[in-house]
Motif scaffolding. Structure first.
Motif, PDB file in Angstrom:
ATOM      1  N   ALA A 169      15.030  -0.768 -11.877  1.00 24.13           N
ATOM      2  CA  ALA A 169      14.870  -0.381 -13.276  1.00 24.13           C
ATOM      3  C   ALA A 169      13.645  -0.980 -13.945  1.00 24.13           C
ATOM      4  O   ALA A 169      13.287  -0.566 -15.050  1.00 24.13           O
ATOM      5  N   SER A 170      12.946  -1.929 -13.306  1.00 24.58           N
ATOM      6  CA  SER A 170      11.728  -2.480 -13.909  1.00 24.58           C
ATOM      7  C   SER A 170      10.620  -1.437 -14.010  1.00 24.58           C
ATOM      8  O   SER A 170       9.615  -1.655 -14.686  1.00 24.58           O
ATOM      9  N   THR A 171      10.808  -0.274 -13.372  1.00 25.28           N
ATOM     10  CA  THR A 171       9.833   0.801 -13.526  1.00 25.28           C
ATOM     11  C   THR A 171       9.794   1.324 -14.960  1.00 25.28           C
ATOM     12  O   THR A 171       8.866   2.050 -15.329  1.00 25.28           O
ATOM     13  N   VAL A 172      10.775   0.956 -15.781  1.00 20.70           N
ATOM     14  CA  VAL A 172      10.711   1.233 -17.223  1.00 20.70           C
ATOM     15  C   VAL A 172       9.386   0.738 -17.786  1.00 20.70           C
ATOM     16  O   VAL A 172       8.754   1.402 -18.608  1.00 20.70           O
ATOM     17  N   PHE A 173       8.946  -0.443 -17.315  1.00 18.61           N
ATOM     18  CA  PHE A 173       7.707  -1.035 -17.804  1.00 18.61           C
ATOM     19  C   PHE A 173       6.497  -0.564 -17.006  1.00 18.61           C
ATOM     20  O   PHE A 173       5.465  -0.210 -17.582  1.00 18.61           O
ATOM     21  N   SER A 174       6.591  -0.541 -15.668  1.00 22.11           N
ATOM     22  CA  SER A 174       5.415  -0.243 -14.844  1.00 22.11           C
ATOM     23  C   SER A 174       5.043   1.234 -14.847  1.00 22.11           C
ATOM     24  O   SER A 174       3.862   1.573 -14.814  1.00 22.11           O
ATOM     25  N   ASN A 175       6.030   2.128 -14.901  1.00 17.30           N
ATOM     26  CA  ASN A 175       5.761   3.566 -14.988  1.00 17.30           C
ATOM     27  C   ASN A 175       7.061   4.316 -15.231  1.00 17.30           C
ATOM     28  O   ASN A 175       7.834   4.552 -14.298  1.00 17.30           O
ATOM     29  N   PRO A 176       7.347   4.730 -16.475  1.00 16.85           N
ATOM     30  CA  PRO A 176       8.617   5.414 -16.745  1.00 16.85           C
ATOM     31  C   PRO A 176       8.742   6.756 -16.046  1.00 16.85           C
ATOM     32  O   PRO A 176       9.861   7.268 -15.904  1.00 16.85           O
ATOM     33  N   LEU A 225      21.015  -1.896 -13.773  1.00 15.48           N
ATOM     34  CA  LEU A 225      20.517  -2.994 -14.582  1.00 15.48           C
ATOM     35  C   LEU A 225      19.687  -3.909 -13.690  1.00 15.48           C
ATOM     36  O   LEU A 225      20.052  -4.179 -12.546  1.00 15.48           O
ATOM     37  N   ASN A 226      18.554  -4.371 -14.197  1.00 12.19           N
ATOM     38  CA  ASN A 226      17.704  -5.303 -13.462  1.00 12.19           C
ATOM     39  C   ASN A 226      17.322  -6.446 -14.387  1.00 12.19           C
ATOM     40  O   ASN A 226      16.966  -6.230 -15.553  1.00 12.19           O
ATOM     41  N   ALA A 227      17.376  -7.671 -13.885  1.00  8.83           N
ATOM     42  CA  ALA A 227      17.001  -8.837 -14.685  1.00  8.83           C
ATOM     43  C   ALA A 227      16.333  -9.857 -13.780  1.00  8.83           C
ATOM     44  O   ALA A 227      16.639  -9.950 -12.585  1.00  8.83           O
ATOM     45  N   GLY A 228      15.422 -10.639 -14.359  1.00  7.21           N
ATOM     46  CA  GLY A 228      14.724 -11.633 -13.563  1.00  7.21           C
ATOM     47  C   GLY A 228      14.286 -12.822 -14.383  1.00  7.21           C
ATOM     48  O   GLY A 228      14.152 -12.742 -15.611  1.00  7.21           O
ATOM     49  N   LEU A 229      14.076 -13.944 -13.695  1.00  4.93           N
ATOM     50  CA  LEU A 229      13.513 -15.152 -14.286  1.00  4.93           C
ATOM     51  C   LEU A 229      12.315 -15.579 -13.443  1.00  4.93           C
ATOM     52  O   LEU A 229      12.406 -15.670 -12.217  1.00  4.93           O
ATOM     53  N   HIS A 230      11.202 -15.845 -14.115  1.00  4.66           N
ATOM     54  CA  HIS A 230       9.962 -16.226 -13.439  1.00  4.66           C
ATOM     55  C   HIS A 230       9.560 -17.619 -13.905  1.00  4.66           C
ATOM     56  O   HIS A 230       9.328 -17.836 -15.098  1.00  4.66           O
ATOM     57  N   GLY A 231       9.472 -18.549 -12.984  1.00  6.72           N
ATOM     58  CA  GLY A 231       9.007 -19.885 -13.306  1.00  6.72           C
ATOM     59  C   GLY A 231       7.512 -20.004 -13.027  1.00  6.72           C
ATOM     60  O   GLY A 231       7.056 -19.688 -11.927  1.00  6.72           O
ATOM     61  N   ILE A 232       6.750 -20.429 -14.028  1.00  3.28           N
ATOM     62  CA  ILE A 232       5.302 -20.563 -13.907  1.00  3.28           C
ATOM     63  C   ILE A 232       4.957 -22.045 -13.910  1.00  3.28           C
ATOM     64  O   ILE A 232       5.188 -22.745 -14.904  1.00  3.28           O
ATOM     65  N   LEU A 233       4.429 -22.525 -12.813  1.00  4.04           N
ATOM     66  CA  LEU A 233       4.092 -23.933 -12.648  1.00  4.04           C
ATOM     67  C   LEU A 233       2.580 -24.046 -12.538  1.00  4.04           C
ATOM     68  O   LEU A 233       2.006 -23.899 -11.451  1.00  4.04           O
ATOM     69  N   GLY A 234       1.928 -24.253 -13.660  1.00  2.00           N
ATOM     70  CA  GLY A 234       0.469 -24.299 -13.688  1.00  2.00           C
ATOM     71  C   GLY A 234      -0.051 -25.725 -13.720  1.00  2.00           C
ATOM     72  O   GLY A 234       0.636 -26.644 -14.164  1.00  2.00           O
ATOM     73  N   ARG A 235      -1.268 -25.903 -13.262  1.00  2.00           N
ATOM     74  CA  ARG A 235      -1.918 -27.205 -13.352  1.00  2.00           C
ATOM     75  C   ARG A 235      -3.413 -26.989 -13.538  1.00  2.00           C
ATOM     76  O   ARG A 235      -3.999 -26.060 -12.969  1.00  2.00           O
ATOM     77  N   ALA A 261      18.507   1.341 -16.978  1.00  5.44           N
ATOM     78  CA  ALA A 261      18.102   2.739 -16.788  1.00  5.44           C
ATOM     79  C   ALA A 261      19.311   3.577 -16.424  1.00  5.44           C
ATOM     80  O   ALA A 261      20.226   3.107 -15.726  1.00  5.44           O
ATOM     81  N   GLN A 262      19.315   4.821 -16.906  1.00 11.26           N
ATOM     82  CA  GLN A 262      20.410   5.731 -16.571  1.00 11.26           C
ATOM     83  C   GLN A 262      19.936   7.179 -16.682  1.00 11.26           C
ATOM     84  O   GLN A 262      19.043   7.500 -17.477  1.00 11.26           O
ATOM     85  N   PRO A 263      20.531   8.060 -15.871  1.00  9.39           N
ATOM     86  CA  PRO A 263      20.205   9.492 -16.002  1.00  9.39           C
ATOM     87  C   PRO A 263      20.855  10.080 -17.246  1.00  9.39           C
ATOM     88  O   PRO A 263      21.859   9.557 -17.750  1.00  9.39           O
ATOM     89  N   GLY A 302      15.476   4.713 -20.198  1.00 13.11           N
ATOM     90  CA  GLY A 302      15.434   3.306 -19.829  1.00 13.11           C
ATOM     91  C   GLY A 302      14.955   2.462 -20.988  1.00 13.11           C
ATOM     92  O   GLY A 302      14.310   2.958 -21.920  1.00 13.11           O
ATOM     93  N   ILE A 303      15.287   1.188 -20.948  1.00 15.58           N
ATOM     94  CA  ILE A 303      14.809   0.267 -21.976  1.00 15.58           C
ATOM     95  C   ILE A 303      14.519  -1.080 -21.303  1.00 15.58           C
ATOM     96  O   ILE A 303      15.254  -1.503 -20.401  1.00 15.58           O
ATOM     97  N   GLY A 304      13.436  -1.709 -21.732  1.00 16.35           N
ATOM     98  CA  GLY A 304      13.038  -2.966 -21.120  1.00 16.35           C
ATOM     99  C   GLY A 304      12.718  -4.031 -22.149  1.00 16.35           C
ATOM    100  O   GLY A 304      12.292  -3.730 -23.271  1.00 16.35           O
ATOM    101  N   LEU A 305      12.945  -5.264 -21.783  1.00 14.45           N
ATOM    102  CA  LEU A 305      12.591  -6.428 -22.590  1.00 14.45           C
ATOM    103  C   LEU A 305      11.681  -7.309 -21.750  1.00 14.45           C
ATOM    104  O   LEU A 305      12.102  -7.836 -20.713  1.00 14.45           O
ATOM    105  N   THR A 306      10.425  -7.467 -22.163  1.00 18.23           N
ATOM    106  CA  THR A 306       9.443  -8.199 -21.373  1.00 18.23           C
ATOM    107  C   THR A 306       8.594  -9.090 -22.276  1.00 18.23           C
ATOM    108  O   THR A 306       8.657  -9.007 -23.495  1.00 18.23           O
ATOM    109  N   ALA A 307       7.769  -9.910 -21.623  1.00 20.89           N
ATOM    110  CA  ALA A 307       6.774 -10.748 -22.317  1.00 20.89           C
ATOM    111  C   ALA A 307       5.415 -10.434 -21.688  1.00 20.89           C
ATOM    112  O   ALA A 307       4.979 -11.130 -20.772  1.00 20.89           O
ATOM    113  N   PRO A 308       4.715  -9.380 -22.141  1.00 14.47           N
ATOM    114  CA  PRO A 308       3.518  -8.914 -21.449  1.00 14.47           C
ATOM    115  C   PRO A 308       2.267  -9.761 -21.675  1.00 14.47           C
ATOM    116  O   PRO A 308       1.295  -9.634 -20.925  1.00 14.47           O
ATOM    117  N   PHE A 309       2.264 -10.586 -22.721  1.00 15.85           N
ATOM    118  CA  PHE A 309       1.140 -11.485 -22.980  1.00 15.85           C
ATOM    119  C   PHE A 309       1.700 -12.849 -23.376  1.00 15.85           C
ATOM    120  O   PHE A 309       2.784 -12.941 -23.963  1.00 15.85           O
TER     121      PHE A 309
END
Length: 451
Positions: A55-62, A73-83, A119-121, A130-137
């Motif tokens: 379902a993340s294709t809601v954001f990348s290409n509907p 339903l699709n959900a994810g957590l991304h850990g960013i470890l910068g230095r 996402a659903q037909p 479909g509907i998405g919740l993201t942090a694009p910037f």
């Protein structure tokens, strides 16, 4: 009084709204956040507009929504470890004396980026919602308070939240189209020190000799502080097309519009007590407004099923960073003239390629590489923006313990080129050095649930 200080004193904060939002080692080019899908992360985001795996294709290409297998339903957590590390090579204050302070420590704060999609037909499945919740910037950098570049930046935070309802629909056997609307929220927090000692010598001392030394207002010995908070809601849109070239090959086209924010916020100043009677009204707490023009993006992706188990992916993405070339800042305080800052950002291209292999019905592994250009003009590089060209290496895996449940994991390492800086701030100080140890590790976990 400080008759010329309004533009000088506020240039630091004006730059904040436009420069501080322009990059961190943990993100994609500029200050874009590429971490919107755990599966795509493992492919270095290659083929994202043609992948259509969840379902993340809601954001990348509907337009790829009709490729999905039922409501999910699709959900994810991304850990960013910068230095990141800064090495000073000869920074000076407004008088030409060496700037005191350390290297700022590790400037990049670790972060967790969540996302979720549904996402659903609709009806017979020709139309999909479909509907998405993201942090694009986003951005987070935080230097030690006493570092040598404190007059240009201390802390920079940008949070952008995007709510993206989308529709996808089948036109015929080889073409699907999609569109969506983005309701986007942007929040900014920016801080830096002010060298009131150098300002005193430049503005008061010529008319009243001995005043600055008498009150202890000498360069780098009478620091003040400014903090700017602001936010905004606005709208954008996205369009997509998915073309089936053959039973094995899909081509995806995706466009996300540029989004224009109007950041409204409060500026708060603090200064040494001895300076109080001498300060120009420009250093009075005030409201400010600045447009923030986020870049448009266009992606061309391909997904090719080379064998029953092996799929190959590729992507070329263009970002219109020239929209972020400059910005004007308007102040409610009449003692603060409007200011204009120039960034000279360039449009960028990102190239990526990947492969995915189905080990068996339960396990799939993937990997990818990407090369990303920075939009930053080296002559305008800021310590808020230690951005440089980068290379991305990615790995990932999916496990399907049940027919309707898939667990995803992804990892990326980001390699940065060295970033030279020789930037003169609004107070006349010059920060000279190099960011030569910037890197980031990204780890992600996700879940897809098919109903």
């Amino acid at each position: 009084m400080f008759p010329s200080l309004p533009p000088a004193g506020w240039r630091v904060s004006a730059t904040a709204i436009l420069i501080a939002l322009s990059g961190t080692a943990a993100h994609a080019e500029g200050f874009r956040i590429q971490e919107y899908s755990v599966r795509d992360l493992g492919l270095a985001n290659s083929g994202n507009a043609a992948y259509a795996a969840d379902a993340s294709t809601v954001f990348s290409n509907p337009a790829a929504l009709p490729q999905l297998d039922g409501r999910q339903l699709n959900a994810g957590l991304h850990g960013i470890l910068g230095r990141g590390e800064f090495t000073d090579t000869g920074s000076t204050d407004a008088t030409g004396a060496p700037l005191s302070g350390g290297n700022g420590g590790d400037l990049f704060n670790d972060a967790i980026i969540p996302n979720a999609y549904y996402a659903q037909p609709v009806g017979d499945g020709r139309f999909w919602f479909g509907i998405g919740l993201t942090a694009p910037f986003g951005l987070t950098t935080d230097y030690d308070n006493g570092w040598s570049g404190r007059y240009q930046t201390l802390e920079s935070e940008l949070t952008v939240i995007d709510i993206n309802p989308s529709l996808g629909f089948v036109v015929n056997d080889w073409l699907s189209l999609g569109l969506g609307v983005s309701a986007q929220y942007a929040s900014v927090k920016l801080t830096n020190a002010i060298d009131f000692g150098s300002l005193c010598l430049g503005q008061i001392e010529p008319a009243a000799p001995g005043t600055c030394s008498a009150i202890g207002a000498l360069p780098q010995q009478a620091d003040g502080f400014v903090k700017l908070d602001g936010d905004d809601w606005t709208l954008g849109y996205n369009l997509g097309a998915l073309i089936t070239l053959s039973d094995a090959t899909r081509l995806g086209l995706a466009y996300r519009s540029g989004i224009d924010h109007g950041i409204e916020g409060d500026a708060q100043f603090s200064a040494p007590a001895a300076m109080g009677a001498l300060l120009d009204p420009a250093f009075t707490d005030s409201q400010a407004f600045a447009p923030l023009n986020l870049p448009a993006r266009f992606s061309v992706s391909v997904h090719h099923q080379a064998t029953e188990r092996l799929a190959l992916t590729g992507d070329v993405s263009w970002s219109q960073w020239e929209r972020f070339d400059g910005i004007s800042v308007d102040f409610d305080n009449p003692a603060q003239p409007d200011t204009v800052e120039t960034l000279n950002y360039d449009n960028t291209i990102r190239y990526s390629a990947g492969a995915e292999y189905a080990v068996n019905t339960a396990w799939t592994v993937r990997g990818g590489v990407a090369v990303e250009e920075t939009p930053t003009d080296p002559d305008f590089r800021s310590p808020r923006v230690p951005d440089a060209d980068r290379t991305v290496a990615a790995l990932g895996a999916s496990w399907t313990p049940r027919e309707n449940v898939t667990l995803d994991a992804g990892y990326q390492h980001i390699f940065f080129e060295d970033a030279q800086i020789d930037e003169t701030g609004s107070g006349g100080d010059t920060l000279a050095g190099v960011y030569d140890e910037n890197a980031a590790d990204l780890v992600a976990l996700g879940l897809s649930w098919r109903f």
